[in-house]
Design a protein around this motif. Structure first.
Motif, PDB file in Angstrom:
ATOM      1  N   LEU A 125     -17.618  21.472   1.206  1.00 22.57           N
ATOM      2  CA  LEU A 125     -19.090  21.359   2.321  1.00 22.57           C
ATOM      3  C   LEU A 125     -19.110  20.758   3.491  1.00 22.57           C
ATOM      4  N   SER A 126     -18.919  19.483   2.952  1.00 21.84           N
ATOM      5  CA  SER A 126     -19.113  18.250   4.006  1.00 21.84           C
ATOM      6  C   SER A 126     -18.235  18.351   5.118  1.00 21.84           C
ATOM      7  N   LYS A 127     -17.158  19.202   5.140  1.00 21.48           N
ATOM      8  CA  LYS A 127     -16.139  19.413   6.245  1.00 21.48           C
ATOM      9  C   LYS A 127     -16.936  20.662   6.934  1.00 21.48           C
ATOM     10  N   ALA A 128     -17.083  21.710   6.190  1.00 19.80           N
ATOM     11  CA  ALA A 128     -17.497  22.956   6.883  1.00 19.80           C
ATOM     12  C   ALA A 128     -18.555  22.899   7.553  1.00 19.80           C
ATOM     13  N   THR A 129     -19.499  21.933   7.309  1.00 17.79           N
ATOM     14  CA  THR A 129     -20.742  21.814   7.749  1.00 17.79           C
ATOM     15  C   THR A 129     -20.951  20.565   9.062  1.00 17.79           C
ATOM     16  N   ARG A 130     -19.782  20.352   9.356  1.00 16.04           N
ATOM     17  CA  ARG A 130     -19.740  19.272  10.445  1.00 16.04           C
ATOM     18  C   ARG A 130     -20.085  19.985  12.045  1.00 16.04           C
ATOM     19  N   LEU A 131     -20.584  19.066  12.794  1.00 19.01           N
ATOM     20  CA  LEU A 131     -20.789  19.795  14.111  1.00 19.01           C
ATOM     21  C   LEU A 131     -19.532  19.087  14.895  1.00 19.01           C
ATOM     22  N   PRO A 132     -19.339  19.801  16.206  1.00 17.25           N
ATOM     23  CA  PRO A 132     -19.722  21.421  16.327  1.00 17.25           C
ATOM     24  C   PRO A 132     -19.258  22.407  15.272  1.00 17.25           C
ATOM     25  N   VAL A 133     -20.042  23.550  15.162  1.00 17.35           N
ATOM     26  CA  VAL A 133     -19.829  24.286  14.223  1.00 17.35           C
ATOM     27  C   VAL A 133     -18.316  25.110  14.634  1.00 17.35           C
ATOM     28  N   LEU A 134     -17.713  25.315  13.270  1.00 14.66           N
ATOM     29  CA  LEU A 134     -16.321  26.034  13.456  1.00 14.66           C
ATOM     30  C   LEU A 134     -16.436  27.138  14.142  1.00 14.66           C
ATOM     31  N   PRO A 135     -15.444  27.777  15.105  1.00 14.22           N
ATOM     32  CA  PRO A 135     -15.165  28.799  15.829  1.00 14.22           C
ATOM     33  C   PRO A 135     -15.638  30.174  15.152  1.00 14.22           C
ATOM     34  N   GLU A 136     -15.008  30.308  13.941  1.00 15.06           N
ATOM     35  CA  GLU A 136     -15.423  31.598  12.923  1.00 15.06           C
ATOM     36  C   GLU A 136     -16.828  31.567  12.525  1.00 15.06           C
ATOM     37  N   LEU A 137     -17.136  30.383  12.291  1.00 15.57           N
ATOM     38  CA  LEU A 137     -18.698  30.460  11.752  1.00 15.57           C
ATOM     39  C   LEU A 137     -19.604  30.703  12.847  1.00 15.57           C
ATOM     40  N   ARG A 138     -19.323  30.233  14.087  1.00 15.32           N
ATOM     41  CA  ARG A 138     -20.006  30.354  15.223  1.00 15.32           C
ATOM     42  C   ARG A 138     -20.208  31.870  15.717  1.00 15.32           C
ATOM     43  N   GLN A 139     -18.995  32.626  15.520  1.00 14.57           N
ATOM     44  CA  GLN A 139     -18.997  33.837  15.692  1.00 14.57           C
ATOM     45  C   GLN A 139     -19.775  34.589  14.900  1.00 14.57           C
ATOM     46  N   MET A 140     -19.607  34.183  13.476  1.00 10.71           N
ATOM     47  CA  MET A 140     -20.564  35.100  12.527  1.00 10.71           C
ATOM     48  C   MET A 140     -21.820  34.755  12.766  1.00 10.71           C
ATOM     49  N   LEU A 141     -22.375  33.639  13.183  1.00  7.14           N
ATOM     50  CA  LEU A 141     -23.606  33.205  13.449  1.00  7.14           C
ATOM     51  C   LEU A 141     -24.286  34.069  14.587  1.00  7.14           C
ATOM     52  N   HIS A 142     -23.355  34.048  15.525  1.00  8.97           N
ATOM     53  CA  HIS A 142     -23.860  35.072  16.717  1.00  8.97           C
ATOM     54  C   HIS A 142     -23.919  36.423  16.358  1.00  8.97           C
ATOM     55  N   CYS A 143     -23.352  37.091  15.553  1.00  8.54           N
ATOM     56  CA  CYS A 143     -23.388  38.292  15.001  1.00  8.54           C
ATOM     57  C   CYS A 143     -24.732  38.401  14.260  1.00  8.54           C
ATOM     58  N   PHE A 144     -24.993  37.541  13.563  1.00 12.09           N
ATOM     59  CA  PHE A 144     -26.235  37.277  12.503  1.00 12.09           C
ATOM     60  C   PHE A 144     -27.463  37.278  13.476  1.00 12.09           C
ATOM     61  N   SER A 145     -27.545  36.396  14.446  1.00  5.32           N
ATOM     62  CA  SER A 145     -28.802  36.263  15.480  1.00  5.32           C
ATOM     63  C   SER A 145     -28.860  37.665  16.134  1.00  5.32           C
ATOM     64  N   ALA A 146     -27.725  38.338  16.495  1.00  9.71           N
ATOM     65  CA  ALA A 146     -27.955  39.617  17.287  1.00  9.71           C
ATOM     66  C   ALA A 146     -28.334  40.693  16.396  1.00  9.71           C
ATOM     67  N   SER A 147     -27.905  40.713  14.991  1.00  6.59           N
ATOM     68  CA  SER A 147     -28.560  41.366  14.185  1.00  6.59           C
ATOM     69  C   SER A 147     -30.158  41.532  13.949  1.00  6.59           C
ATOM     70  N   LEU A 148     -30.446  40.158  13.648  1.00  5.43           N
ATOM     71  CA  LEU A 148     -31.998  39.995  13.642  1.00  5.43           C
ATOM     72  C   LEU A 148     -32.723  40.354  14.868  1.00  5.43           C
ATOM     73  N   ALA A 149     -32.156  40.241  16.147  1.00  4.09           N
ATOM     74  CA  ALA A 149     -32.534  40.691  17.197  1.00  4.09           C
ATOM     75  C   ALA A 149     -32.805  42.062  17.534  1.00  4.09           C
ATOM     76  N   GLY A 150     -32.197  42.988  16.496  1.00  5.35           N
ATOM     77  CA  GLY A 150     -32.208  44.285  16.417  1.00  5.35           C
ATOM     78  C   GLY A 150     -30.946  45.147  16.897  1.00  5.35           C
ATOM     79  N   GLU A 151     -29.818  44.335  17.148  1.00  5.54           N
ATOM     80  CA  GLU A 151     -28.892  44.951  17.451  1.00  5.54           C
ATOM     81  C   GLU A 151     -28.132  45.540  16.291  1.00  5.54           C
ATOM     82  N   ASP A 152     -27.263  46.505  16.604  1.00  9.10           N
ATOM     83  CA  ASP A 152     -26.505  47.274  15.658  1.00  9.10           C
ATOM     84  C   ASP A 152     -25.182  46.309  15.394  1.00  9.10           C
ATOM     85  N   ILE A 153     -25.068  45.855  14.317  1.00  8.93           N
ATOM     86  CA  ILE A 153     -23.531  45.172  13.919  1.00  8.93           C
ATOM     87  C   ILE A 153     -22.773  45.620  12.838  1.00  8.93           C
ATOM     88  N   ASP A 154     -21.622  45.775  12.866  1.00 16.28           N
ATOM     89  CA  ASP A 154     -20.810  46.597  11.638  1.00 16.28           C
ATOM     90  C   ASP A 154     -20.460  45.490  10.960  1.00 16.28           C
TER      91      ASP A 154
END
Length: 269
Positions: A125-154
């Motif tokens: 956990l200590s490594k996975a939560t270091r900043l900057p956010v890992l690229p794959e986690l950043r992409q997942m976060l982008h999808c999550f924020s888009a979903s919360l904004a009302g976009e359709d995410i598969d």
């Protein structure tokens, strides 16, 4: 015939009068499932309760574990579920596992994530939560924020990755939804649309995980996750609540905590 009276059941558990098949029999849980659909989890007392779960006394759980066979089809009557020489009756006492938004966002303290506990895909956990956010986690976060904004995410493109009965990225997504419900970003008005573009989750991940994800979208979470949020809000018993969360599965707790931390980056703006 031995009657088993569960100690407790979740209010959101499905109707037991279905065509069940016995899934896994583990030290802490027994699962019953309907092919491609519902899940009923029987929990050993003292180990918490999941959405769609019933809690059994120690001696009842032990006896049932010895009698049933994985893959068998129990006999279902209006009275209960017959497995071997036992009749499992529906619980009288029920609880709610739904999470309501807090009055303010409860930020995750650094002590919760600066730990050596291993996640399923991203190391400690200590490594996975270091900043900057890992690229794959950043992409997942982008999808999550888009979903919360009302976009359709598969979300099926993300599910099923990693080890375990509930794969790592599934647990991460549940942690993200936990943070969103806690902050009020997910609620009864928008949660139905979260998996709208994902089709059947059962085609992308395990039956257990698909059910837990669907419950999480509706704001229903396993009791250790709720206890963690309540401890975070009150600022009390955080050490015990974090330990209880991290004890879930092999890496499920750490993956859930990673998802919670990740979502708070978006929620904090």
């Amino acid at each position: 015939m031995h009657d088993i009276h569960p100690l407790l059941g979740c209010q959101d558990a499905v109707d037991f009068r279905q065509t069940w098949r016995t899934g896994g029999v583990w030290r802490r849980t027994i699962t019953l499932y309907v092919e491609g659909g519902a899940l009923l989890t029987l929990h050993h007392a003292g180990r918490g309760i999941s959405p769609g779960g019933w809690v059994l006394r120690h001696h009842d759980f032990t006896q049932l574990s010895r009698e049933i066979i994985a893959g068998a089809m129990p006999v279902v009557t209006d009275s209960g579920i017959q497995m071997g020489r036992s009749l499992l009756l529906p619980p009288v006492r029920q609880c709610s596992l739904r999470l309501a938004a807090g009055e303010k966002i409860s930020l995750l303290p650094g002590s919760c994530i600066d730990r050596a506990d291993e996640t399923g895909l991203f190391g400690p956990l200590s490594k996975a939560t270091r900043l900057p956010v890992l690229p794959e986690l950043r992409q997942m976060l982008h999808c999550f924020s888009a979903s919360l904004a009302g976009e359709d995410i598969d979300w099926t493109l993300w599910l099923g990755r990693g080890p375990g009965l509930t794969p790592s990225q599934d647990d991460m997504l549940i942690g993200m939804m936990l943070a969103a419900w806690e902050a009020g970003w997910l609620n009864v008005h928008n949660s139905n649309a979260f998996f709208r573009a994902s089709g059947s989750l059962h085609t992308a991940t395990t039956q257990v995980s698909a059910n837990y994800l669907q419950y999480a979208a509706r704001g229903c979470f396993a009791s250790p996750l709720l206890h963690f949020v309540f401890a975070l809000r009150s600022g009390r018993r955080m050490t015990a609540a974090t330990a209880s969360l991290l004890a879930m599965g092999h890496t499920s707790g750490a993956d859930t905590l990673l998802g919670f931390w990740l979502a708070q980056h978006f929620i904090r703006g």
